[in-house]
Design an enzyme around this catalytic site. Structure first.
Site, PDB file in Angstrom:
ATOM      1  CB  THR A  43      -0.974  -0.009   1.204  1.00  0.00           C
ATOM      2  OG1 THR A  43      -1.680  -1.252   1.188  1.00  0.00           O
ATOM      3  CG2 THR A  43      -1.975   1.112   1.127  1.00  0.00           C
ATOM      4  CB  CYS A  44       3.897   2.237   1.889  1.00  0.00           C
ATOM      5  SG  CYS A  44       3.181   2.179   3.543  1.00  0.00           S
ATOM      6  CB  THR A  45       4.920   0.267  -3.058  1.00  0.00           C
ATOM      7  OG1 THR A  45       5.901  -0.206  -2.129  1.00  0.00           O
ATOM      8  CG2 THR A  45       5.530   0.336  -4.448  1.00  0.00           C
ATOM      9  CB  ALA A  48       5.665   6.120  -2.485  1.00  0.00           C
TER      10      ALA A  48
END
Length: 149
Positions: A43-45, A48
């Site tokens: 999810t962070c990827t 970002a």
């Protein structure tokens, strides 16, 4: 948690290159500070990369970006290099900046309660005053959420 109308907290952080980033040097342009739980997680990827893919639109709107998580400089460097992000990532292992923004909170996943970074985006004006807090960040449309002011 930091609210609309609050001033950008004074902080120093270490970016993916091991260089010091001082909040005082971020005043003068609109600023997006996004907090994410962990580098290189799915999810962070997505979040970002969405910000990176839409960086030219964000820049055109006058924004500079800064990503912050509790990861090490090495993890931030790997994450940054892997996806060639056009913005700095801050390694905040001791959670100084994370605590100043108030994003270290109780979270619940699958019925388990623990403390962690709550995915949050803060938008500041040229004078360093918070104009918006996005506390329900949608990773796939993070840039759109910022631009819909």
């Amino acid at each position: 948690m930091l609210k609309v109308g609050d001033k950008l907290p004074n902080f120093e952080g270490i970016n993916q290159e091991g260089e010091t980033v001082n909040s005082e040097n971020l005043i003068g342009k609109k600023l997006v500070v996004f907090f994410y739980p962990q580098a290189n997680t799915p999810t962070c990827t997505v979040e970002a990369c969405n910000l990176s893919d839409n960086y030219s639109h964000l820049e055109k709107a006058g924004f500079q970006l800064l990503g912050i998580s509790g990861d090490s400089v090495k993890k931030q460097k790997n994450f940054h290099s892997k996806f060639a992000f056009p913005y700095d990532l801050i390694a905040d292992e001791n959670r100084e900046v994370i605590e100043k923004f108030g994003v270290w909170q109780e979270k619940k996943t699958f019925g388990k309660t623990y403390k962690g970074i709550v995915r949050t985006t803060f938008i500041f004006d040229e004078k360093g005053i918070c104009t918006r807090v996005i506390d329900k960040v949608t990773s796939k449309t993070a840039a759109e959420q910022i631009l819909e002011e």
